[in-house]
Structure formats: C-alpha cells, structure tokens
Write a protein that holds these residues in place. Structure first.
Motif, PDB file in Angstrom:
ATOM      1  N   GLY A   1      58.429  68.963  69.372  1.00 63.30           N
ATOM      2  CA  GLY A   1      58.979  68.077  70.384  1.00 63.30           C
ATOM      3  C   GLY A   1      60.136  67.255  69.850  1.00 63.30           C
ATOM      4  O   GLY A   1      60.615  67.476  68.734  1.00 63.30           O
ATOM      5  N   PRO A   2      60.574  66.272  70.633  1.00 60.22           N
ATOM      6  CA  PRO A   2      61.720  65.448  70.246  1.00 60.22           C
ATOM      7  C   PRO A   2      61.449  64.616  69.004  1.00 60.22           C
ATOM      8  O   PRO A   2      60.313  64.534  68.514  1.00 60.22           O
ATOM      9  N   ALA A   3      62.489  64.010  68.494  1.00 60.32           N
ATOM     10  CA  ALA A   3      62.345  63.078  67.371  1.00 60.32           C
ATOM     11  C   ALA A   3      61.232  62.089  67.679  1.00 60.32           C
ATOM     12  O   ALA A   3      61.132  61.565  68.786  1.00 60.32           O
TER      13      ALA A   3
ATOM     14  N   ALA B   1      76.461  55.059  75.512  1.00 61.02           N
ATOM     15  CA  ALA B   1      76.813  55.645  74.216  1.00 61.02           C
ATOM     16  C   ALA B   1      76.629  54.630  73.100  1.00 61.02           C
ATOM     17  O   ALA B   1      76.925  53.437  73.262  1.00 61.02           O
ATOM     18  N   ASN B   2      76.107  55.106  71.990  1.00 64.74           N
ATOM     19  CA  ASN B   2      75.891  54.309  70.783  1.00 64.74           C
ATOM     20  C   ASN B   2      74.792  53.251  70.913  1.00 64.74           C
ATOM     21  O   ASN B   2      74.610  52.433  70.018  1.00 64.74           O
ATOM     22  N   SER B   3      74.049  53.260  72.031  1.00 71.36           N
ATOM     23  CA  SER B   3      72.913  52.346  72.152  1.00 71.36           C
ATOM     24  C   SER B   3      71.762  52.881  71.307  1.00 71.36           C
ATOM     25  O   SER B   3      71.737  54.056  70.909  1.00 71.36           O
ATOM     26  N   ASN B   4      70.795  52.021  71.013  1.00 71.46           N
ATOM     27  CA  ASN B   4      69.613  52.469  70.267  1.00 71.46           C
ATOM     28  C   ASN B   4      68.902  53.596  70.982  1.00 71.46           C
ATOM     29  O   ASN B   4      68.435  54.556  70.373  1.00 71.46           O
ATOM     30  N   GLU B   5      68.829  53.487  72.317  1.00 74.74           N
ATOM     31  CA  GLU B   5      68.171  54.530  73.094  1.00 74.74           C
ATOM     32  C   GLU B   5      68.903  55.869  72.959  1.00 74.74           C
ATOM     33  O   GLU B   5      68.276  56.912  72.781  1.00 74.74           O
ATOM     34  N   ALA B   6      70.217  55.824  73.047  1.00 74.70           N
ATOM     35  CA  ALA B   6      70.999  57.055  72.955  1.00 74.70           C
ATOM     36  C   ALA B   6      70.874  57.694  71.580  1.00 74.70           C
ATOM     37  O   ALA B   6      70.958  58.921  71.438  1.00 74.70           O
ATOM     38  N   ARG B   7      70.657  56.876  70.559  1.00 75.87           N
ATOM     39  CA  ARG B   7      70.527  57.413  69.206  1.00 75.87           C
ATOM     40  C   ARG B   7      69.132  57.979  68.932  1.00 75.87           C
ATOM     41  O   ARG B   7      68.949  58.747  67.995  1.00 75.87           O
ATOM     42  N   GLN B   8      68.161  57.619  69.746  1.00 77.56           N
ATOM     43  CA  GLN B   8      66.787  58.006  69.460  1.00 77.56           C
ATOM     44  C   GLN B   8      66.171  58.968  70.470  1.00 77.56           C
ATOM     45  O   GLN B   8      65.396  59.847  70.090  1.00 77.56           O
ATOM     46  N   ALA B   9      66.462  58.792  71.759  1.00 80.87           N
ATOM     47  CA  ALA B   9      65.727  59.517  72.796  1.00 80.87           C
ATOM     48  C   ALA B   9      66.399  60.839  73.152  1.00 80.87           C
ATOM     49  O   ALA B   9      67.607  60.887  73.393  1.00 80.87           O
TER      50      ALA B   9
ATOM     51  N   MET C   1      68.363  66.641  66.944  1.00 77.79           N
ATOM     52  CA  MET C   1      68.871  65.706  67.942  1.00 77.79           C
ATOM     53  C   MET C   1      70.009  66.315  68.762  1.00 77.79           C
ATOM     54  O   MET C   1      70.165  66.030  69.948  1.00 77.79           O
ATOM     55  N   THR C   2      70.810  67.160  68.116  1.00 81.32           N
ATOM     56  CA  THR C   2      71.904  67.825  68.816  1.00 81.32           C
ATOM     57  C   THR C   2      71.535  69.282  69.040  1.00 81.32           C
ATOM     58  O   THR C   2      71.337  70.036  68.083  1.00 81.32           O
ATOM     59  N   MET C   3      71.425  69.681  70.312  1.00 84.59           N
ATOM     60  CA  MET C   3      71.074  71.055  70.647  1.00 84.59           C
ATOM     61  C   MET C   3      71.786  71.398  71.950  1.00 84.59           C
ATOM     62  O   MET C   3      71.222  71.327  73.039  1.00 84.59           O
ATOM     63  N   ASP C   4      73.057  71.754  71.832  1.00 89.48           N
ATOM     64  CA  ASP C   4      73.910  71.971  72.996  1.00 89.48           C
ATOM     65  C   ASP C   4      73.960  73.418  73.454  1.00 89.48           C
ATOM     66  O   ASP C   4      74.552  73.721  74.499  1.00 89.48           O
TER      67      ASP C   4
END
Length: 332
Positions: A122-124, A195-203, A167-170
């Motif tokens: 699953g995700p991070a 962009a660059n929010s904690n959520e964007a970096r983690q979820a 995290m990156t799977m395009d």
C-alpha cells in the motif's frame, strides 16, 4: 473451592477446533476466477445493508484482498472464503474505511496458525502501520492458544511482509507477481492537496490492475477523474469503479447534524473533485475501451435506498458497454 478456569487441555482443544474449522472452509465460488465485492458502501459510515469497502479476487484456491474496511473478515466468512486462502492484501489508500480491518486480519490469521509472511502492499505508511498493529496486539501473543504455550508460535510481525509503494508512480508499474496474478499500480486523483504541503508530501492513493490468464480487472480505489487510471484500464475486461451520486450526497451533507457548517464547503469540494460521478466514469471507461463496468463504493449508499439510478445515470451517453451496480457479496 474449585477453580472456575477451564483446564489448559480444553483451551488447546478449542484452539485446535477453531483452526480446523478455518482450515477446512471451502470456496463457494461457482467458477475458478471471480471478483467478489465484499463491501460496497462508500465512506466511513457503518450501515446494515452495505459493508465498508473491500474486494476479493478469487483464483484457483487463492484469495487476494483489495482494501479491507470494517467488516472484511465477516464478509469473507459470508462469501465462503477462508483467511488461510488470502495470499496478499493491497490497500488503495489510508482512509479508515479502506484499512480499518487490517489489524483484525493479520491478528486473526496468526491466531489460526497461518505464519507464511503475508504481503501487504500500500501507500507510504503501510510498513509503519502494520508494524504498529502487530506491536499493539502483543498481548494476543501471550494468550494460551498454542499446544506448547505461546512460545511455540512466532511473533505476529514475522507473519506479515508489508511494502510501501513508491511515492511517484505516473505510469502503470508492476508491484506484485505470482503464479496466479500480476498486479500493476498507478497513483490516482483522490487527493488535491496544495503543492509542497505536508499532506502532499505524504499522502498517496493508488489504482490497481490485476492480470490473470483469463481476465484483467482494474480497481480504481477512491479517485476523481484520472488520466492515470484511464491509462491503467486500457483494454481491461472489467473496471471496478467507485461512484458517487453527487446530488444525494450534497443533500445529505447539507442536512447533516454532525457536520459543522464551516466544514461544509471543503467537504462538498472533496466530493466533487476527489470522487467519480457516473458521467466521469462513462468518459474514462469509453477512453480505456473496457468491456464491463462494475460500480462499487457507493456514496452515499444509504440503507433502504431502492433507487440506484443515480449511480449509473450519465454513463450511457459515452460508454455503451455493460454496467452493473454492485451489492455486497456479488461475484463478477
């Protein structure tokens, strides 16, 4: 005074009987390959008629779970499936309606003596979550359920093999393969964090494509309209898609007593951007050229709802293939 506690030998016999019942459960599937919608209710609402999101791909004598919301283990039993048959678990994203039963599943599996490390992908955060769930159930390891006491059983953590996806799977990327299936994943459009929010970096949230010798399935997970998911679904036999009746959902949210008024605009925006209307599903299915669409994760999916047309109306103008609105425990 006599000791009211049952003798150890009865505890051992009870554990052995429970294991036997689990181990001898047979598949009820009429075909060697089927996708079972174990739970079809969207969101973290506990209902009577629809369990939380969970799916089982059954092939030969193996079961693969895609999401495991609350009630998954009970739904497996209702489907005639044994926990011993589960070969891997795939989590689309870490919202509670999609992973609530993860701890229950790994602990029950250990309880009934399945020790082969189970892939949980699953995700991070998946590795951390599974590790802490195993640690949280350390007291279970001390229960007198083994023939030679708890020391005869391995640690729960040793019976799971969690994996965090990239995290990156395009582009569609192979993440799992065995003798029965090949699984590819791609990020979808369930999150729209700044962009660059904690959520964007983690979820992250993912869709999965499952290829077998007979058929291919694509499971959208939770997502808004997504070019990524459309690419993943190219030529698939079955698209298992989440769906939202936006009009019904809006009406419920606007009158929800437990939703503060200040939260309503963001909640409505989330429903519009991060989920799939029938119109969006029709466009994606047509572009991908899939043979059939199965609608699940119904939102709102309320008990007593007999008019399900809002989940499919809007698909036909662009997609002319077979469309079915799933119920719990249906096989496709």
């Amino acid at each position: 005074m006599q000791n009211s506690q049952p003798p150890m030998k009865w505890l051992v016999l009870a554990a052995a009987l429970a294991f036997s019942l689990q181990a001898t459960t047979t598949l009820a599937a009429p075909h060697p390959l089927s996708w079972i919608t174990l739970g079809t209710g969207g969101g973290p609402l506990i209902r009577q008629q629809r369990s939380e999101p969970a799916n089982a791909l059954v092939i030969n004598d193996a079961v693969y779970l895609f999401d495991c919301g609350s009630g998954t283990e009970r739904q497996l039993v209702r489907a005639g499936l044994s926990l011993h048959q589960v070969k891997a678990i795939f989590v689309s994203h870490h919202h509670i309606d999609h992973d609530a039963d993860l701890g229950q599943l790994i602990t029950s599996r250990w309880m009934f003596n399945s020790y082969q490390p189970l892939p949980i992908i699953g995700p991070a955060g998946t590795v951390s979550m599974v590790t802490h769930l195993a640690e949280a159930n350390a007291a279970v390891e001390l229960a007198p359920i083994g023939a030679s006491g708890p020391q005869s059983k391995p640690a729960i953590r040793s019976t799971v093999a969690p994996v965090d996806l990239a995290m990156t799977m395009d582009v569609p990327t192979e993440i799992y393969k065995d003798d029965n299936i090949r699984v590819l994943a791609i990020t979808n459009s369930h999150y729209h964090f700044p962009a660059n929010s904690n959520e964007a970096r983690q979820a992250r949230s993912y869709a999965y494509r499952i290829e077998t010798a007979q058929r291919s399935f694509v499971f959208t997970g939770d997502t808004g309209p997504s070019a990524h998911v459309t690419a993943l679904a190219k030529g698939a036999d079955v698209l298992i898609s989440e769906v939202i009746d936006l009009d019904k959902m809006k009406a419920i949210l606007q009158h929800a007593a437990d939703l503060p008024a200040a939260m309503l605009p963001n909640m409505l925006a989330h429903m519009q951007e991060d989920h799939l209307t029938p119109t969006a599903i029709g466009e994606m299915a047509a572009k991908a050229g899939v043979k059939e669409v199965v609608l699940t994760h119904l939102a709102p999916g309320m008990d007593g709802d007999t008019d399900l047309s809002g989940y499919s109306k809007g698909i036909a103008p662009t997609y002319q293939g077979k469309v079915r609105v799933a119920e719990d425990l249906q096989r496709f």
